[in-house]
Design a protein around this motif. Sequence first.
Motif, short mmCIF file in Angstrom:
data_model
loop_
_atom_site.label_atom_id
_atom_site.label_comp_id
_atom_site.label_asym_id
_atom_site.label_seq_id
_atom_site.Cartn_x
_atom_site.Cartn_y
_atom_site.Cartn_z
N GLY A 1 0.72 -1.32 -0.09
CA GLY A 1 -0.02 -0.12 0.08
C GLY A 1 0.93 1.12 0.14
N LEU A 2 2.00 1.27 0.79
CA LEU A 2 2.82 2.45 0.79
C LEU A 2 3.83 2.40 -0.39
CD1 LEU A 2 3.30 2.33 4.67
CD2 LEU A 2 1.87 3.99 3.33
N ASP A 3 4.18 1.51 -0.86
CA ASP A 3 5.20 1.25 -1.88
C ASP A 3 6.61 1.35 -1.23
OD1 ASP A 3 6.34 0.49 -4.41
OD2 ASP A 3 6.32 2.74 -5.06
N LYS A 4 6.55 0.48 -0.20
CA LYS A 4 7.98 0.47 0.77
C LYS A 4 8.68 -0.90 0.54
CE LYS A 4 7.40 4.57 2.77
NZ LYS A 4 7.93 5.84 2.18
N PRO A 5 9.86 -0.98 0.91
CA PRO A 5 10.58 -2.26 0.70
C PRO A 5 9.97 -3.11 1.67
CG PRO A 5 12.26 -0.49 0.52
CD PRO A 5 10.79 0.07 0.73
N LEU A 6 9.93 -4.34 1.44
CA LEU A 6 9.46 -5.37 2.60
C LEU A 6 10.90 -6.11 2.90
CD1 LEU A 6 7.27 -7.21 4.00
CD2 LEU A 6 7.42 -8.87 2.36
N VAL A 7 11.24 -6.36 4.18
CA VAL A 7 12.58 -7.09 4.44
C VAL A 7 12.04 -8.07 5.52
CG1 VAL A 7 14.90 -6.93 5.54
CG2 VAL A 7 13.80 -5.01 4.13
N GLY A 8 12.10 -9.43 5.12
CA GLY A 8 12.18 -10.27 6.26
C GLY A 8 13.09 -10.87 7.07
N VAL A 9 12.76 -10.95 8.37
CA VAL A 9 13.71 -10.94 9.35
C VAL A 9 13.85 -12.26 10.17
CG1 VAL A 9 14.69 -9.89 11.50
CG2 VAL A 9 14.01 -8.53 9.71
N ASN A 10 14.75 -13.10 10.28
CA ASN A 10 14.93 -14.12 11.29
C ASN A 10 14.67 -13.86 12.64
OD1 ASN A 10 16.13 -16.09 12.88
ND2 ASN A 10 16.41 -17.21 11.20
N HIS A 11 13.77 -14.45 13.44
CA HIS A 11 13.46 -13.96 14.70
C HIS A 11 14.73 -14.08 15.57
CE1 HIS A 11 11.10 -13.70 18.32
NE2 HIS A 11 11.79 -14.84 18.92
N LEU A 12 15.65 -14.92 15.28
CA LEU A 12 16.88 -14.93 16.18
C LEU A 12 17.57 -13.92 15.83
CD1 LEU A 12 17.31 -18.82 15.90
CD2 LEU A 12 16.35 -17.59 17.90
N GLN A 13 17.84 -13.70 14.55
CA GLN A 13 18.94 -12.59 14.03
C GLN A 13 18.15 -11.22 14.81
OE1 GLN A 13 19.81 -12.62 10.06
NE2 GLN A 13 21.13 -10.91 10.40
N GLY A 14 17.03 -11.09 15.31
CA GLY A 14 16.48 -10.03 15.77
C GLY A 14 16.88 -10.04 17.17
N HIS A 15 16.78 -11.14 17.83
CA HIS A 15 17.29 -11.25 19.30
C HIS A 15 18.56 -10.74 19.38
CE1 HIS A 15 14.04 -12.85 21.79
NE2 HIS A 15 13.80 -13.56 20.95
N ILE A 16 19.65 -11.21 18.41
CA ILE A 16 20.88 -10.80 18.48
C ILE A 16 20.87 -9.11 18.33
CG2 ILE A 16 23.21 -10.81 17.29
CD1 ILE A 16 22.12 -13.90 16.44
#
Length: 338
Positions: free
Chosen positions: A104-119
């Motif tokens: 809807g906003l024409d913005k990039p989508l970035v998928g993140v691994n949850h564990l990488q998030g914790h780090i």
Amino acid sequence: MSEGLILGIESSCDETAAAVVAGGRRVLSNIVASQVDLFRKYGGVVPEIASRKHLELILPVIREAVATAGVGLHELDAIAVTHGPGLVGTLLVGLSAAKALAFGLDKPLVGVNHLQGHIYANFLVELQPTFPLVCLVVSGGHTDLIYMAGHGEMELMGRTLDDAAGEAFDKVARSVGLGYPGGPQVEQLARSGNPEAVPLPVAHTDGPFDFSFSGLKTAVLQYVQRTGPLSDQQRADLAASFQRAVTGALVEKTLKAAEEKGVRQVILAGGVAANGALRQAMREALEPRGIALSYPPPVLCTDNAAMIAAAGYHLWRAGVRHDLDLNAVPGLGLGLEG
Ligand code: KG4
Ligand code: ZN
């Protein structure tokens, strides 16, 4: 390049969360709607109920994150979202919301691994941890020792061969009659116990940096069955002894990994990194050897979306973009195994 304003979205388990983070380190908002109270009476997360709850909460939580940050949706540089590991039904709620916003906003989508998030919760500070470093990830589902040479340069050194550290805390909590989630309650109970009262085994593993906690968990259960109804002091002693055994194993292997790699920095990540006894034991082992220790504040150790935005920022800067067919992957690994 702009400062990098990232909206993070997290729904991998029982926390519906959204956050806005600038430059991978400045938290402008961090909204977490926890379903913990809801699942206390079940003694754990019920995936179907969690998915429905996420569905109710996801848009209000995103709206609140954006409003609290005081930014307009059009100012965002990217939408970062957890796409695994986790419960497939709950992951899909956050992922669908993120895709709809990105489209809807024409913005990039970035998928993140949850564990990488914790780090990356460790990078939500002005003074950034210094590479190379060793990271101990201790969550409800994972216990991994990771060597990081730089952003995105990770090597798996060791992991648990059976239960995760958080899982052991949760199971031991149940066997001494504590509720869900167990970790914080075991920590609280252990404060009035003697950690040397109950001798408990810590399993030997062939891999020098691997862990094993299932034998420890069984030993606690057997102690409870053998001893019969425990007095309050016996429960506290058992909690303290268990916590000492887990933290001892985590500290020993982490120190060994840091020395093997010759790093000057260790970071802790995941829910169990909120544990005060673990933080203190780590500090006592590392600091005399000149190894700096850092960990996120407790609210950023457990599930949140600021950490997803922080990890998403570094991926976005590295040029990672995902298509709208990005799927939820319940067993998503860090891609480091084997
Ligand atoms: O990282 P997290 O919030 O979710 C997962 O990705 O798994 O970790 C949750 C785990 C649970 O097992 C919980 O009992 C444990 O972290 N935990 C703790 C503490 N706070 C949370 N374990 C020990 N001490 C704590 N203070
Ligand atoms: Zn988590």
